[in-house]
Enzyme design. Structure first.
Site, PDB file in Angstrom:
ATOM      1  N   ASP A 210     -11.037   4.960   7.650  1.00 55.97           N
ATOM      2  CA  ASP A 210     -10.657   6.313   7.272  1.00 55.97           C
ATOM      3  C   ASP A 210     -11.441   7.337   8.077  1.00 55.97           C
ATOM      4  O   ASP A 210     -12.587   7.104   8.486  1.00 55.97           O
ATOM      5  CB  ASP A 210     -10.893   6.527   5.773  1.00 55.97           C
ATOM      6  CG  ASP A 210      -9.920   5.747   4.920  1.00 55.97           C
ATOM      7  OD1 ASP A 210      -8.716   6.021   5.029  1.00 55.97           O
ATOM      8  OD2 ASP A 210     -10.367   4.861   4.166  1.00 55.97           O
TER       9      ASP A 210
ATOM     10  N   GLU B 163      -0.178   6.156  -3.970  1.00 60.66           N
ATOM     11  CA  GLU B 163      -1.244   5.263  -3.545  1.00 60.66           C
ATOM     12  C   GLU B 163      -2.546   5.878  -4.039  1.00 60.66           C
ATOM     13  O   GLU B 163      -2.907   6.987  -3.651  1.00 60.66           O
ATOM     14  CB  GLU B 163      -1.271   5.102  -2.023  1.00 60.66           C
ATOM     15  CG  GLU B 163      -0.081   4.324  -1.483  1.00 60.66           C
ATOM     16  CD  GLU B 163      -0.211   4.067   0.014  1.00 60.66           C
ATOM     17  OE1 GLU B 163      -1.129   4.639   0.640  1.00 60.66           O
ATOM     18  OE2 GLU B 163       0.607   3.305   0.551  1.00 60.66           O
TER      19      GLU B 163
END
Length: 388
Positions: free
Chosen positions: A182, A171
């Protein structure tokens, strides 16, 4: 000593008859003629040379007009022009177009309806590489790598080492300045990539190299997709060799446009499904998804290091499998190999992000060692729960 006197210019010719004395009639030049006649004693006429046969003409003859160099449109009667050898008359002078997708690699996925591309003399199978990977009996290891953290050469070395350590799926993260889902480690990596500049170009180069090693999916937020244009960005990532692109915060009203743009280039569109998604919302999300469904192991931002609610995750993955036949992938909060071993029986792949990113930022040589430990934890030593 001689004096150099400039030459006297000669008078220009005149069209009037010449005169050599005071009597014009006696000295006038007779009319121009190529021949004259004289009378012989017998009365016959014989041609005699003209006195002026060697005299230059007194008037310049008229010239035919020079052909025009102006461009005129071709007519039907004009013969077709032969193109220069080695040039395509349809593309001569046209700007260079981006190169087509490099379909020679074993993990490239072109249009789902066309899987007959050959590489090294062999025809690729009709199975999708990503689907084949995620439907294997054992859980696969996926590794998240933000693009642009290091130089291109160093980044290629890191990807090579991670693939050799047991990474089965990459990824690649497209850096974004507002990565709200995040945690601080990945946000710091994104800021580092943004400071280096040329974010999209660096991401495309990382995707190209990663896709030569393993199936590769791009992770991004919607803002970069909207800024560059969904159709344009999808084409770029498809040409770089990506298998799919997952937009983690895809707006509901933009889902149809993004899915159409990705499908036109052969890209998969995995969807992140929040734990609280149920009912019609769940049905709407899974209908437009392809590739896989992403079930976060924790509702916290990435980098979470606390305990995981395994029973809740198990129930969530069962709901996803009941709603869609797509494989289920999990990440977020899987911070140790021991936690990965507990999540593996529930899903088809485990994504490791923050632990690898932290190692790449501080001690890059330790990143493949850590990846090997996670890969080892996913190898079952005893029969595992059926994930189908």
């Amino acid at each position: 000593m001689r004096c150099c006197r400039p030459p006297t210019p000669r008078p220009a010719h005149s069209s009037r008859p010449r005169s050599c004395g005071s009597s014009p009639s006696s000295c006038a030049t007779p009319p121009r003629s190529s021949s004259a006649t004289s009378t012989e004693p017998n009365g016959s006429a014989s041609p005699t040379p003209s006195l002026n046969s060697s005299v230059m003409p007194t008037t310049r003859p008229s010239r035919s007009p020079r052909p025009s160099t102006a461009w005129l449109p071709p007519s039907a009667a004009d013969p077709p022009r032969t193109p220069r050898p080695g040039r395509n008359p349809l593309t001569a002078g046209a700007p260079l177009l981006p190169r087509p997708p490099r379909l020679h690699r074993p993990y490239a996925t072109a249009d789902p309806g066309d899987r007959t591309t050959a590489g090294k003399g062999a025809t690729l199978t009709t199975h999708d590489a990503l689907h084949t990977l995620l439907t294997q009996p054992a859980c696969s290891l996926a590794v998240f790598v933000p693009a642009g953290m290091h130089t291109a050469a160093a980044e290629r070395r890191h990807l090579d080492a991670l693939a050799h350590a047991g990474c089965a799926l990459f990824e690649i993260g497209l850096a974004h300045h507002t990565a709200v889902l995040d945690g601080p480690v990945i946000q710091s990596a994104y800021r580092r990539a943004l400071m280096r500049g040329s974010v999209l170009d660096r991401t495309l180069r990382a995707v190209e190299h990663a896709a030569d090693l393993r199936p590769t999916v791009v992770m991004t937020y919607w803002e970069p997709v909207s800024r560059h244009g969904p159709e344009h960005l999808a084409r770029l990532f498809a040409e770089a060799g990506a298998t799919g692109v997952m937009v983690v915060d895809l707006p509901t009203h933009q889902a149809a446009r993004w899915q159409a743009a990705a499908q036109s280039t052969g890209l998969r569109t995995p969807r992140l499904v929040p734990r609280h998604t149920t009912g019609t919302d769940l049905a709407h999300v899974v209908t437009g998804a392809s590739g896989w469904l992403y079930a976060p192991a924790s509702s916290a931002p990435t980098g979470y290091q606390g305990p995981l609610d395994i029973p809740a995750l198990s129930g969530f993955t069962r709901r996803l499998r009941a709603a869609s036949p797509l494989p289920v992938v999990s990440g977020v909060g899987i911070s140790t190999p021991a936690l990965a071993a507990r999540v593996a029986p529930l899903v088809d792949a485990v994504v490791i992000g923050t632990p690898i990113v932290r190692a790449l930022a501080t001690a890059p040589d330790q990143a493949p060692v850590l990846a090997a430990a996670f890969a080892q934890a996913l190898r079952p030593t005893t029969p595992t729960e059926d994930r189908a």
